[in-house]
Write a protein that holds these residues in place. Structure first.
Motif, PDB file in Angstrom:
ATOM      1  N   UNK A 171      16.728   3.323 -89.888  1.00 44.40           N
ATOM      2  CA  UNK A 171      15.548   2.599 -90.173  1.00 44.40           C
ATOM      3  C   UNK A 171      15.278   1.572 -89.297  1.00 44.40           C
ATOM      4  N   UNK A 172      16.372   0.745 -88.757  1.00 47.14           N
ATOM      5  CA  UNK A 172      16.036  -0.288 -87.668  1.00 47.14           C
ATOM      6  C   UNK A 172      15.458  -0.032 -86.621  1.00 47.14           C
ATOM      7  N   UNK A 173      15.703   1.329 -86.195  1.00 44.00           N
ATOM      8  CA  UNK A 173      15.180   1.658 -84.976  1.00 44.00           C
ATOM      9  C   UNK A 173      13.446   2.242 -85.173  1.00 44.00           C
ATOM     10  N   UNK A 174      13.404   2.609 -86.288  1.00 44.35           N
ATOM     11  CA  UNK A 174      11.905   3.170 -86.598  1.00 44.35           C
ATOM     12  C   UNK A 174      11.193   1.783 -86.863  1.00 44.35           C
ATOM     13  N   UNK A 175      11.767   0.689 -87.336  1.00 41.74           N
ATOM     14  CA  UNK A 175      11.035  -0.287 -87.524  1.00 41.74           C
ATOM     15  C   UNK A 175      10.789  -1.133 -86.109  1.00 41.74           C
ATOM     16  N   UNK A 176      11.554  -0.795 -85.214  1.00 45.68           N
ATOM     17  CA  UNK A 176      11.499  -1.550 -83.779  1.00 45.68           C
ATOM     18  C   UNK A 176      10.302  -0.720 -83.265  1.00 45.68           C
TER      19      UNK A 176
END
Length: 368
Positions: A171-176
């Motif tokens: 999720x951290x990468x999708x948010x980025x």
């Protein structure tokens, strides 16, 4: 080729390579194990048959054009507002509707190199230009995707988990990714396999949609719910996106049987949990079994596994596919996905899984 006095498709249509589904048959074989389309071996919930039977005597009536019963059931299951849900004839229809709504000739749509083939098809069908972005270790690369964004970009597709690789972005990468996109660019998170993912750093996209005006999440009943034959998809999106897409979708795009079947299926949590448990067990066993045979396996969080074969005469994916089909095991060739030397295997029943591993053991022994 059409003659000058015949109707001609608009420019670009004949440049589209039609989607080819997974093979179903193995000629000359008594029993076929179809492991080419990521269908669940558990089938649909028993509640589905009763729901369909209740509607079967009223097929002369149009279905509810707003699919209220289905939207309400989805909303209850996920804690969502029904007004932010739109249902469809499979999630494939939603991908097309989003492209028709937000893309014009001259625009660009982005997806990754081993992403779902329908993204390219629908971008081109809207008259726009597909932009393919490289992956890293068969996984979407956020930096590469953001670097591909231009003033012409209007839509970005992210399959998470991705088919056919089985990989995912935390999720951290999708948010980025979302944070790096211009606000007018629509991020479409295709979460067709979300229910299978057992990772603490994964989110299907609900939270991201709720907090942003340029994110939508698409889902399907074809996989874990076992309703591929009824074609049911749904989208969670900002109300402005729902309003825009509703203006061009077919007025009765979800049939009456699909509406009640989907509502029954999503309400049967025990059946969903059984499908998750089966996949957890056999995804690990199949992956370990393939690795033990000497095949390279891409780690998967879906209900399928991607295996890679040597690029040597007699040992290729094409050779393995022919060997397997002759014994009734039908896997998915991936040439159209840029993976000519790989096969994708759906996690099937115990019999199908063990049989495929045994057949591959025979293939590897013959070709060693």
């Amino acid at each position: 080729m059409s003659s000058p006095d015949m109707p001609r498709p608009k420019p670009g249509v004949m440049d589209i390579a039609a989607y080819v589904p997974g093979r179903e048959s193995a000629p000359g074989v008594e029993k076929v194990y179809k492991l080419s389309s990521n269908e669940t071996p558990l089938g649909a919930s028993p509640a589905v048959a009763a729901a369909i039977a209740d509607v079967a005597g009223r097929l002369e009536l149009y279905p509810d054009g707003a699919a209220h019963k289905l939207r309400d059931a989805i909303a209850r299951a996920h804690g969502l507002n029904p007004g932010n849900i739109l249902c469809s004839n499979g999630s494939d229809e939603l991908l097309g509707l989003l492209c028709q709504t937000y893309l014009s000739p001259g625009d660009e749509g982005i997806f990754t190199e081993h992403g779902f083939l329908v993204y390219r098809i629908q971008i081109m069908a809207a008259g726009a230009t597909p932009v393919v972005v490289r992956e890293t270790d068969f996984t979407a690369d956020v930096d590469a995707m953001l670097a591909a964004v231009t003033e012409k970009t209007r839509i970005v597709f992210l399959a998470n988990p991705n088919n056919p690789t089985g990989t995912y972005l935390p999720v951290s990468e999708v948010r980025r990714l979302q944070a790096g996109l211009p606000r007018h660019v629509l991020l479409v998170i295709d979460a067709a396999y979300a229910e299978y993912v057992r990772r603490n750093d994964y989110e299907a996209g609900i939270e991201l949609v709720s907090g942003n005006s340029n994110v939508v999440m698409t889902r399907t009943f074809s996989k874990i719910h076992g309703l591929a034959g009824l074609r049911i998809g749904w989208m969670y999106a900002p109300e402005a996106v729902i309003d825009a897409v509703n203006r061009i979708r077919g007025p009765f795009n979800v049939n009456a049987m699909a509406i009640v079947a989907g509502a029954a299926a999503i309400g049967d949590r025990a059946h969903v949990d059984a499908a998750i448990d089966h996949n957890d067990k056999w995804l690990a066993r199949v992956s370990e079994g393939l690795t033990a045979l000497g095949l390279e396996v891409t780690p998967s969080v879906g209900n399928f596994v991607l295996m890679h074969f040597p690029d040597a005469p007699g040992k290729t994916a094409a050779d393995a596919d022919a060997y397997l089909v002759a014994r009734g095991f039908v896997l998915r060739r991936l040439t159209g996905y840029g993976l000519p030397n790989a096969l994708r295997m759906t996690i099937g029943s115990e019999e199908a899984n063990l049989g495929t591993l045994e057949a591959l053991r025979g293939f590897m022994a013959v070709t060693s």
